[in-house]
Design a protein around this motif. Structure first.
Motif, PDB file in Angstrom:
ATOM      1  N   CYS A 147      -2.387   4.041   4.762  1.00 27.12           N
ATOM      2  CA  CYS A 147      -2.222   2.614   4.447  1.00 27.12           C
ATOM      3  C   CYS A 147      -3.112   1.741   5.319  1.00 27.12           C
ATOM      4  CB  CYS A 147      -0.752   2.210   4.591  1.00 27.12           C
ATOM      5  SG  CYS A 147       0.325   2.913   3.318  1.00 27.12           S
TER       6      CYS A 147
ATOM      7  N   PHE B  76       0.821  -1.212   0.000  1.00 29.20           N
ATOM      8  CA  PHE B  76       0.000   0.000   0.000  1.00 29.20           C
ATOM      9  C   PHE B  76       0.856   1.263   0.000  1.00 29.20           C
ATOM     10  CE2 PHE B  76      -2.633  -3.329   1.789  1.00 29.20           C
ATOM     11  CZ  PHE B  76      -3.853  -3.130   1.167  1.00 29.20           C
TER      12      PHE B  76
ATOM     13  N   LEU C 112      -6.578   1.837   4.088  1.00 28.00           N
ATOM     14  CA  LEU C 112      -6.710   1.126   2.818  1.00 28.00           C
ATOM     15  C   LEU C 112      -6.621  -0.388   2.961  1.00 28.00           C
ATOM     16  CD1 LEU C 112      -4.616   3.516   0.557  1.00 28.00           C
ATOM     17  CD2 LEU C 112      -7.103   3.196   0.533  1.00 28.00           C
TER      18      LEU C 112
END
Length: 276
Positions: free
Chosen positions: A241, A45, A244
């Motif tokens: 990150c 990510f 996500l």
């Protein structure tokens, strides 16, 4: 469209294309470098990457860039500290192309406008980016390692407090819902301490990064007074990150300028970390 000319070509990295290629290849081949490009098929990510001169931090940086060569992205969001303190507190830019010895990379103006709408603390300002190296040094490395077309979204940080970086990281994660992105947090770690002190300080700060624990990261940063210049870039990358879907950070390489040069009396720490 404006052209953002290099601020540190010829200083932090060579300004001639062939010499720049040689410099990156030397970083890869260095005993602290990645050695050869690894075929990493794991979803990454984002990454934390150093930003000193290539002769110092290039070997460690090569681990970060090697880890994302197989990723699929068309936008690199690059966050870095503003060492000069000029311009806005937090700023991206639009309608601009960044010039490098390898050619030019275009800023994604659409994404700049969108992230400004998502978070008003991320202003649009060209001037904030004119002298800073922390984002600039990432781009030639990225161009050398990642051969597919991509645009960039530079985000420069004068303000790096916890609440602001949570908002920036959240805005990047929202933007990622409409774009294939990779996130690069640009930071060096401990500055100008003896080698053994840098290792001890940075080890304590890397621990919460690997756990994606932003609160503990700021706690250790402040309690131990660790001089990581791009701590906000690290924190906002962690926030984005994690939102996500990243579950962990992985330390790919840590070394200091003293490890590279042999002068261990006063060093700067460098870490390559990926979030998967």
């Amino acid at each position: 469209m404006r052209i953002r000319t290099p601020a540190v070509a010829g200083m932090f990295y060579p300004k001639e294309k062939s010499k720049l290629e040689d410099s990156i290849n030397q970083s890869i081949a260095n005993k602290f470098g990645v050695g050869k490009i690894k075929q990493n098929n794991e979803r990454v990510f984002g990454t934390i990457c150093p930003h000193a001169g290539y002769m110092y931090s290039g070997p460690v940086a090569s681990h970060s860039f090697s880890s994302i060569t197989n990723q699929e992205f068309d936008l690199a969001v690059i966050l870095g500290p503003n060492h000069w303190g000029i311009g806005c507190n937090i700023a991206t830019m639009k309608e601009c192309s960044w010039e490098t010895p390898f050619g030019s990379v275009e800023v994604d103006s659409e994404s700049a406008k969108k992230i400004n709408q998502i978070s008003k603390i991320i202003e649009i300002d060209y001037f904030s980016h004119t002298r800073e190296h922390s984002i600039e040094v990432q781009i030639p490395m990225l161009m050398q390692f990642y051969k597919k077309p991509f645009k960039i979204l530079p985000i420069i940080l004068n303000e790096q407090d916890y609440e602001s970086m949570k908002e920036v990281g959240t805005a990047v994660a929202i933007l990622a819902k409409t774009k294939k992105i990779i996130i690069i947090g640009s930071s060096d770690f401990t500055h100008y301490e003896p080698n053994e002190v840098a290792y001890k300080q940075d080890s304590s700060l890397i621990e919460p990064i690997l756990k994606l624990d932003v609160e503990e990261f700021y706690q250790i940063l402040n309690e131990r007074r660790i001089s990581a210049c791009g701590y906000g870039a690290i924190a906002s990358t962690m926030v984005a990150c994690k939102k996500l879907g990243a579950k962990q950070g992985k330390l790919l390489k840590y070394a200091t300028s003293g490890d590279i040069t042999g002068d261990t009396s006063s060093v700067v720490g460098y870490a390559s970390i990926v979030f998967t």
